[in-house]
Design an enzyme around this catalytic site. Sequence first.
Site, PDB file in Angstrom:
ATOM      1  N   HIS A 158     -67.524 -57.577 -13.379  1.00 16.48           N
ATOM      2  CA  HIS A 158     -68.110 -57.699 -14.710  1.00 16.48           C
ATOM      3  C   HIS A 158     -67.450 -58.845 -15.478  1.00 16.48           C
ATOM      4  O   HIS A 158     -66.242 -59.046 -15.376  1.00 16.48           O
ATOM      5  CB  HIS A 158     -67.957 -56.386 -15.490  1.00 16.48           C
ATOM      6  CG  HIS A 158     -69.014 -55.387 -15.148  1.00 16.48           C
ATOM      7  ND1 HIS A 158     -70.101 -55.137 -15.956  1.00 16.48           N
ATOM      8  CD2 HIS A 158     -69.159 -54.584 -14.071  1.00 16.48           C
ATOM      9  CE1 HIS A 158     -70.871 -54.218 -15.394  1.00 16.48           C
ATOM     10  NE2 HIS A 158     -70.319 -53.863 -14.247  1.00 16.48           N
ATOM     11  N   PRO A 159     -68.220 -59.552 -16.276  1.00 18.23           N
ATOM     12  CA  PRO A 159     -67.658 -60.669 -17.044  1.00 18.23           C
ATOM     13  C   PRO A 159     -66.940 -60.173 -18.294  1.00 18.23           C
ATOM     14  O   PRO A 159     -67.189 -59.070 -18.781  1.00 18.23           O
ATOM     15  CB  PRO A 159     -68.898 -61.480 -17.426  1.00 18.23           C
ATOM     16  CG  PRO A 159     -69.978 -60.437 -17.562  1.00 18.23           C
ATOM     17  CD  PRO A 159     -69.672 -59.415 -16.483  1.00 18.23           C
ATOM     18  N   SER A 199     -76.602 -59.603 -17.879  1.00 20.00           N
ATOM     19  CA  SER A 199     -75.453 -59.658 -18.782  1.00 20.00           C
ATOM     20  C   SER A 199     -75.724 -60.551 -19.983  1.00 20.00           C
ATOM     21  O   SER A 199     -75.285 -60.260 -21.107  1.00 20.00           O
ATOM     22  CB  SER A 199     -74.220 -60.150 -18.025  1.00 20.00           C
ATOM     23  OG  SER A 199     -73.773 -59.172 -17.107  1.00 20.00           O
ATOM     24  N   GLU A 223     -77.847 -58.552 -22.357  1.00 18.59           N
ATOM     25  CA  GLU A 223     -77.092 -57.445 -22.938  1.00 18.59           C
ATOM     26  C   GLU A 223     -76.103 -57.936 -24.005  1.00 18.59           C
ATOM     27  O   GLU A 223     -76.009 -57.365 -25.091  1.00 18.59           O
ATOM     28  CB  GLU A 223     -76.362 -56.692 -21.818  1.00 18.59           C
ATOM     29  CG  GLU A 223     -77.312 -55.892 -20.935  1.00 18.59           C
ATOM     30  CD  GLU A 223     -76.739 -55.562 -19.572  1.00 18.59           C
ATOM     31  OE1 GLU A 223     -77.440 -54.899 -18.788  1.00 18.59           O
ATOM     32  OE2 GLU A 223     -75.593 -55.972 -19.281  1.00 18.59           O
ATOM     33  N   ALA A 255     -71.068 -50.515 -22.620  1.00 16.63           N
ATOM     34  CA  ALA A 255     -72.525 -50.686 -22.663  1.00 16.63           C
ATOM     35  C   ALA A 255     -72.881 -51.258 -24.021  1.00 16.63           C
ATOM     36  O   ALA A 255     -73.021 -50.515 -25.005  1.00 16.63           O
ATOM     37  CB  ALA A 255     -73.238 -49.361 -22.413  1.00 16.63           C
ATOM     38  N   VAL A 256     -72.986 -52.586 -24.091  1.00 15.49           N
ATOM     39  CA  VAL A 256     -73.137 -53.231 -25.398  1.00 15.49           C
ATOM     40  C   VAL A 256     -74.429 -52.821 -26.091  1.00 15.49           C
ATOM     41  O   VAL A 256     -74.498 -52.823 -27.328  1.00 15.49           O
ATOM     42  CB  VAL A 256     -73.069 -54.776 -25.258  1.00 15.49           C
ATOM     43  CG1 VAL A 256     -71.685 -55.193 -24.793  1.00 15.49           C
ATOM     44  CG2 VAL A 256     -74.133 -55.298 -24.316  1.00 15.49           C
TER      45      VAL A 256
END
Length: 474
Positions: free
Chosen positions: A371-372, A388, A391, A426-427
């Site tokens: 994940h970044p 991503s 999101e 979880a943005v």
Amino acid sequence: MQRYPRNLTGYGATPPNAAWPGGAKIAISLVLNYEEGGENCLLHGDAASEGFLSDIPGAAPWPGQRHWNMESIYDYGARAGFWRLHRLFTARGLPVTIYGVATALARNPEQVAAMKAADWEIASHGLKWVEHRDMSEDQERAAIHDAIRLHTETVGTPPRGWYTGRCSVNTVRLAAELGQFDWISDTYDDDLPHWMEFGDRDQLILPYTLEANDMRFATAPGWVTGSDFESYLKDAFDVLYAEGDAGAPKMLSIGLHCRLIGRPGKIAGLMRFLDHVQAHEGVWFARRMDIAQHWATIHPHQRRTRPSTLDRAGFVARFGGIYEHSPWVAERAHALELGPAHDSATGLANAFARAFRAAGKDERLQVLRAHPDLAGKLAAAKRLTPESTTEQASAGLDALTDEERATFQNLNTAYVEKHGFPFIIAVRDNTKASILAAFQTRIQHDTATEFATACQQVERIAELRLNDMLASSC
């Protein structure tokens, strides 16, 4: 591939609105099984007498012998019970669907003529009232064809509906593959019609009932008096009517047999039930053919690609990016026992989560590290995955002030140094402010706690991504 064929999900929490004609709150299907003359009997070429659905306590087949009492009970259904029911329904103007055993119809021409004169639907109930469970596919296929042939000869038109009753695991598929039935009722799995796919055939299913059914006068636990049957039917009607009044109309099937409910001590309960129902507005009494035609018009079947039917390559190609840069999760999810329950976002998310949770800690750690950083260097360089990118933008992380960006970068560095993987959240469940607050709180946690939290957030991110992909799934 392990695949589980049963559909345990159905319409789930959001069934379609039946939109019955006239805004009816409930559809009622009165079904009269006509089996008299089609039951097991040496006269019919069978090896034993009938042992099912009679008023004889503990009845069992008599191999090689005629059972006079059993035969006479079935005779009552044809000689007296049918006509009592015919008078009841025609006097009230109620439509009926006949489940007609072909050999029984052929032996009862006067009753068939009365059914046709009343404009009752005559569907097929098979060739004979016998078990199909031990038939080979070829034997059962032949029996279905013979039933259609004899039905057509006797009634004058081929049946448009099918119900075997004493069916095998192959019955519905064999009947559907013929492509000539508007509906099939060899299921008991819902309060609404639904579709099933068999090859290129989209088959409408009208579920039937074994509980709102007078057969329980002849089974245990069952009805003893007409009032028992009346009470149960009233309760079923009242519950479904209330659901329809609340905007979720359903269908109530009622199963009847001439030799059972046709007895005077039993039919009185049915009469009182009909009085109760006919005192209500918004009740649609309909033949099953009418219900099928309505459903096919209002809710035609729409085929879609079902995840559980994809091969491994197709599945991974479509869902391999659900877990960030970790297609192995999709590969392992595909290897699970998938079925219709996994053709929705919720079901598929569960399969992915199972595959992820079953993996070793090192493998899960690699997923976290894939994940970044939030608002990190990859985002600035526009090197995030499309998922991503979308999101992070949803929470405004693509439009930070210089001060906000510096804060996030400092937190990213400190978090990774402490825990060994990026901060994951979880943005889309959050705002820029709540993300920053969670960041500042979670950086204080021990690594074991954060590892568990990050894994949960990865699963939540996957669930949201699948919701986007399968938003139209049922």
